[in-house]
Design a protein around this motif. Structure first.
Motif, PDB file in Angstrom:
ATOM      1  N   PRO A  59      -3.262   5.552  -8.143  1.00 39.78           N
ATOM      2  CA  PRO A  59      -4.174   6.225  -7.214  1.00 39.78           C
ATOM      3  C   PRO A  59      -4.588   5.333  -6.044  1.00 39.78           C
ATOM      4  O   PRO A  59      -4.761   4.120  -6.202  1.00 39.78           O
ATOM      5  CB  PRO A  59      -5.376   6.579  -8.107  1.00 39.78           C
ATOM      6  CG  PRO A  59      -4.770   6.741  -9.464  1.00 39.78           C
ATOM      7  CD  PRO A  59      -3.679   5.713  -9.550  1.00 39.78           C
ATOM      8  N   TYR A  60      -4.754   5.952  -4.876  1.00 42.61           N
ATOM      9  CA  TYR A  60      -4.976   5.213  -3.632  1.00 42.61           C
ATOM     10  C   TYR A  60      -6.138   4.222  -3.734  1.00 42.61           C
ATOM     11  O   TYR A  60      -6.001   3.060  -3.320  1.00 42.61           O
ATOM     12  CB  TYR A  60      -5.230   6.193  -2.482  1.00 42.61           C
ATOM     13  CG  TYR A  60      -5.516   5.496  -1.170  1.00 42.61           C
ATOM     14  CD1 TYR A  60      -4.483   5.054  -0.358  1.00 42.61           C
ATOM     15  CD2 TYR A  60      -6.830   5.256  -0.767  1.00 42.61           C
ATOM     16  CE1 TYR A  60      -4.737   4.394   0.838  1.00 42.61           C
ATOM     17  CE2 TYR A  60      -7.097   4.592   0.422  1.00 42.61           C
ATOM     18  CZ  TYR A  60      -6.051   4.160   1.218  1.00 42.61           C
ATOM     19  OH  TYR A  60      -6.314   3.493   2.389  1.00 42.61           O
ATOM     20  N   ILE A  61      -7.276   4.674  -4.237  1.00 40.18           N
ATOM     21  CA  ILE A  61      -8.447   3.794  -4.274  1.00 40.18           C
ATOM     22  C   ILE A  61      -8.188   2.577  -5.153  1.00 40.18           C
ATOM     23  O   ILE A  61      -8.510   1.439  -4.783  1.00 40.18           O
ATOM     24  CB  ILE A  61      -9.684   4.570  -4.780  1.00 40.18           C
ATOM     25  CG1 ILE A  61     -10.072   5.658  -3.772  1.00 40.18           C
ATOM     26  CG2 ILE A  61     -10.861   3.622  -5.013  1.00 40.18           C
ATOM     27  CD1 ILE A  61     -11.238   6.521  -4.192  1.00 40.18           C
ATOM     28  N   VAL A  62      -7.577   2.806  -6.298  1.00 37.40           N
ATOM     29  CA  VAL A  62      -7.257   1.689  -7.204  1.00 37.40           C
ATOM     30  C   VAL A  62      -6.232   0.767  -6.540  1.00 37.40           C
ATOM     31  O   VAL A  62      -6.345  -0.461  -6.611  1.00 37.40           O
ATOM     32  CB  VAL A  62      -6.715   2.216  -8.545  1.00 37.40           C
ATOM     33  CG1 VAL A  62      -6.375   1.055  -9.472  1.00 37.40           C
ATOM     34  CG2 VAL A  62      -7.723   3.147  -9.204  1.00 37.40           C
ATOM     35  N   ARG A  63      -5.246   1.376  -5.878  1.00 38.64           N
ATOM     36  CA  ARG A  63      -4.219   0.591  -5.200  1.00 38.64           C
ATOM     37  C   ARG A  63      -4.835  -0.258  -4.088  1.00 38.64           C
ATOM     38  O   ARG A  63      -4.498  -1.441  -3.940  1.00 38.64           O
ATOM     39  CB  ARG A  63      -3.149   1.517  -4.628  1.00 38.64           C
ATOM     40  CG  ARG A  63      -1.991   0.781  -3.981  1.00 38.64           C
ATOM     41  CD  ARG A  63      -0.798   1.702  -3.735  1.00 38.64           C
ATOM     42  NE  ARG A  63      -1.002   2.670  -2.690  1.00 38.64           N
ATOM     43  CZ  ARG A  63      -1.145   3.983  -2.866  1.00 38.64           C
ATOM     44  NH1 ARG A  63      -1.104   4.496  -4.087  1.00 38.64           N
ATOM     45  NH2 ARG A  63      -1.322   4.803  -1.853  1.00 38.64           N
ATOM     46  N   ALA A  64      -5.748   0.327  -3.329  1.00 46.00           N
ATOM     47  CA  ALA A  64      -6.383  -0.397  -2.232  1.00 46.00           C
ATOM     48  C   ALA A  64      -7.195  -1.582  -2.760  1.00 46.00           C
ATOM     49  O   ALA A  64      -7.147  -2.680  -2.193  1.00 46.00           O
ATOM     50  CB  ALA A  64      -7.278   0.548  -1.436  1.00 46.00           C
ATOM     51  N   MET A 115       0.815  -1.209   0.000  1.00 41.68           N
ATOM     52  CA  MET A 115       0.000   0.000   0.000  1.00 41.68           C
ATOM     53  C   MET A 115       0.850   1.261   0.000  1.00 41.68           C
ATOM     54  O   MET A 115       0.324   2.367  -0.050  1.00 41.68           O
ATOM     55  CB  MET A 115      -0.950   0.006   1.204  1.00 41.68           C
ATOM     56  CG  MET A 115      -2.192  -0.857   1.026  1.00 41.68           C
ATOM     57  SD  MET A 115      -3.173  -0.409  -0.439  1.00 41.68           S
ATOM     58  CE  MET A 115      -3.695   1.248  -0.001  1.00 41.68           C
ATOM     59  N   ASP A 116       2.146   1.115   0.057  1.00 45.24           N
ATOM     60  CA  ASP A 116       3.067   2.255  -0.046  1.00 45.24           C
ATOM     61  C   ASP A 116       2.974   2.824  -1.463  1.00 45.24           C
ATOM     62  O   ASP A 116       3.217   2.123  -2.445  1.00 45.24           O
ATOM     63  CB  ASP A 116       4.492   1.771   0.255  1.00 45.24           C
ATOM     64  CG  ASP A 116       5.518   2.900   0.263  1.00 45.24           C
ATOM     65  OD1 ASP A 116       5.215   4.018  -0.217  1.00 45.24           O
ATOM     66  OD2 ASP A 116       6.640   2.668   0.740  1.00 45.24           O
ATOM     67  N   GLY A 117       2.638   4.103  -1.564  1.00 43.76           N
ATOM     68  CA  GLY A 117       2.484   4.733  -2.866  1.00 43.76           C
ATOM     69  C   GLY A 117       3.764   4.852  -3.662  1.00 43.76           C
ATOM     70  O   GLY A 117       3.730   5.145  -4.861  1.00 43.76           O
ATOM     71  N   ARG A 118       4.901   4.635  -3.024  1.00 43.09           N
ATOM     72  CA  ARG A 118       6.174   4.638  -3.758  1.00 43.09           C
ATOM     73  C   ARG A 118       6.537   3.245  -4.257  1.00 43.09           C
ATOM     74  O   ARG A 118       7.492   3.094  -5.004  1.00 43.09           O
ATOM     75  CB  ARG A 118       7.295   5.204  -2.880  1.00 43.09           C
ATOM     76  CG  ARG A 118       7.188   6.699  -2.638  1.00 43.09           C
ATOM     77  CD  ARG A 118       8.374   7.215  -1.836  1.00 43.09           C
ATOM     78  NE  ARG A 118       8.372   8.672  -1.764  1.00 43.09           N
ATOM     79  CZ  ARG A 118       7.715   9.378  -0.847  1.00 43.09           C
ATOM     80  NH1 ARG A 118       6.995   8.753   0.066  1.00 43.09           N
ATOM     81  NH2 ARG A 118       7.763  10.701  -0.855  1.00 43.09           N
ATOM     82  N   VAL A 119       5.800   2.244  -3.817  1.00 44.46           N
ATOM     83  CA  VAL A 119       6.003   0.878  -4.298  1.00 44.46           C
ATOM     84  C   VAL A 119       5.042   0.589  -5.448  1.00 44.46           C
ATOM     85  O   VAL A 119       5.457   0.209  -6.546  1.00 44.46           O
ATOM     86  CB  VAL A 119       5.820  -0.145  -3.155  1.00 44.46           C
ATOM     87  CG1 VAL A 119       5.871  -1.585  -3.688  1.00 44.46           C
ATOM     88  CG2 VAL A 119       6.902   0.061  -2.102  1.00 44.46           C
ATOM     89  N   ILE A 120       3.760   0.758  -5.187  1.00 44.11           N
ATOM     90  CA  ILE A 120       2.758   0.670  -6.254  1.00 44.11           C
ATOM     91  C   ILE A 120       2.183   2.063  -6.429  1.00 44.11           C
ATOM     92  O   ILE A 120       1.326   2.503  -5.654  1.00 44.11           O
ATOM     93  CB  ILE A 120       1.661  -0.361  -5.925  1.00 44.11           C
ATOM     94  CG1 ILE A 120       2.282  -1.760  -5.759  1.00 44.11           C
ATOM     95  CG2 ILE A 120       0.595  -0.378  -7.016  1.00 44.11           C
ATOM     96  CD1 ILE A 120       1.282  -2.860  -5.479  1.00 44.11           C
ATOM     97  N   ASP A 121       2.696   2.765  -7.412  1.00 46.31           N
ATOM     98  CA  ASP A 121       2.406   4.197  -7.568  1.00 46.31           C
ATOM     99  C   ASP A 121       1.207   4.439  -8.482  1.00 46.31           C
ATOM    100  O   ASP A 121       1.317   4.979  -9.574  1.00 46.31           O
ATOM    101  CB  ASP A 121       3.642   4.928  -8.098  1.00 46.31           C
ATOM    102  CG  ASP A 121       4.182   4.305  -9.380  1.00 46.31           C
ATOM    103  OD1 ASP A 121       4.064   3.091  -9.548  1.00 46.31           O
ATOM    104  OD2 ASP A 121       4.718   5.053 -10.217  1.00 46.31           O
TER     105      ASP A 121
END
Length: 350
Positions: A42-47, A34-40
């Motif tokens: 958008p937050y909702i899509v990442r979650a 969930m680190d935005g620098r690992v999987i960069d």
């Protein structure tokens, strides 16, 4: 070690699950991915991607992989970082603590432990245990340490040791750790680095027009190289090979641990599968992106990679240990701290 120390050293590594239980691995993977620098993205899509798809499927498999490398003392990465801290503390006058980017102990826990013993602390020197700059490793570790430093209002100064991919002492230490293995008969040495998406390389390009855009971009001088992971590992590989006198035809580099498409190539697993057919039967593998041996070295390369290579027709496969607590590596850190102590700041991030 002084009881009223004004300066301290903080070693910072990636981290590890607290145990091999699926619930602990799931918690660790959630924090990591969930680190935005690992999987960069958008937050909702990442979650949705991480919590809904990746972690539920990956956690049980990762737990099994961790069980294959776990020691009586715990996670190899945590154990080795502790050993490094203890070895350094024997010769370095400054107090030393360790922190992890994911899991425990956090930078805050390390800061608090230092202040409890040394309330008059004026400076903490942060050493991210990553030789090369990457947004998903060095950058996220540094920013996390800075965020907790600022969030909790610590009064001491936080100084950061810069990426040391081309530092002479580091290169010498890395070469010394590899040297015993190349003194025996071998066909090839593969330098396997942790992969990153190509978009990370482009995103870190401060010029916006060099990395992966200019032909032979890693060889053409550019300000972008200061934060270019690919360039820096190319330099490390070249310097170590030159130091050891390894002929160009006897070494190469590749990228492991990919997650999805569009990552840096060539891929380590594909190279391991192809090498025996190219006449490479006796292989050495080094993993210089990692300071401490961990899941990605012991299990991914030492177990899975070895099986792939031997199954494809290879005859011998040797994983060279990371620097871990090699005496030359310990001496390198001691040298940096001595320089900082004397007022030299060449190793401090500007």
């Amino acid at each position: 070690m002084a009881t009223n120390a004004k300066r301290a050293l903080l070693l910072m590594n990636l981290g590890s699950p607290d145990s091999t239980e699926v619930k602990d691995v799931r918690r660790y993977l959630n924090q990591f991915l969930m680190d935005g620098r690992v999987i960069d993205i958008p937050y909702i899509v990442r979650a949705l991607l991480v919590r809904g798809i990746i972690v539920p499927f990956r956690a049980p498999k990762s737990a099994e992989a961790y069980r294959s490398i776990w020691t009586d003392e715990g996670s190899p990465l945590i154990v080795l970082t502790k050993q490094l801290k203890e070895a350094l503390q024997q010769d370095i006058e400054e107090p030393i603590e360790m922190a992890m980017r994911y899991g425990t102990p956090s930078p805050k826990e390390a800061y608090d432990a230092l202040l409890k013993e040394h309330p008059s602390l004026e400076e903490v020197v942060l050493l991210p245990l990553y030789p090369h700059y990457a947004m998903s490793s060095y950058e996220t570790a540094v920013e996390y340490a800075k965020e907790q430093h600022q969030e909790f209002g610590y009064r001491f100064k936080l100084s950061v040791i810069k990426p040391f991919y081309d530092d002479e002492a580091y290169i010498s230490a890395l070469a010394e750790s590899i040297k015993p293995y190349i003194e025996k008969e071998y066909d090839h040495i593969l330098f396997s680095y942790h992969g990153v998406p190509q978009r990370h390389i482009r995103k870190s390009d401060t010029t916006g027009c060099h990395c992966l855009k200019v032909e032979n971009c890693c060889e053409v001088a550019s300000p972008a190289h200061k934060e270019c992971y690919r360039h820096q590992l190319v330099v490390t590989t070249k310097l170590v090979a030159e130091k050891l006198g390894i002929p160009k035809e006897k070494y190469s580099l590749s990228f492991q641990s990919r997650l999805g498409s569009g990552w840096l190539q060539p891929f380590t697993d594909k190279r391991l599968e192809a090498m025996p057919g190219e006449g490479i039967k006796k292989l050495l593998v080094a993993c210089p992106a990692f300071i401490s041996d961990c899941l990605e070295t012991i299990e991914e390369i030492g177990e899975e990679g070895k099986e792939t290579f031997l199954h494809a027709g290879g005859e011998s496969f040797t994983l060279i240990p990371c620097l871990n607590v090699h005496p030359a590596w310990i001496s390198t850190i001691e040298k940096w701290m001595e320089e900082i102590r004397s007022g030299k700041e060449e190793m401090i991030l500007a």
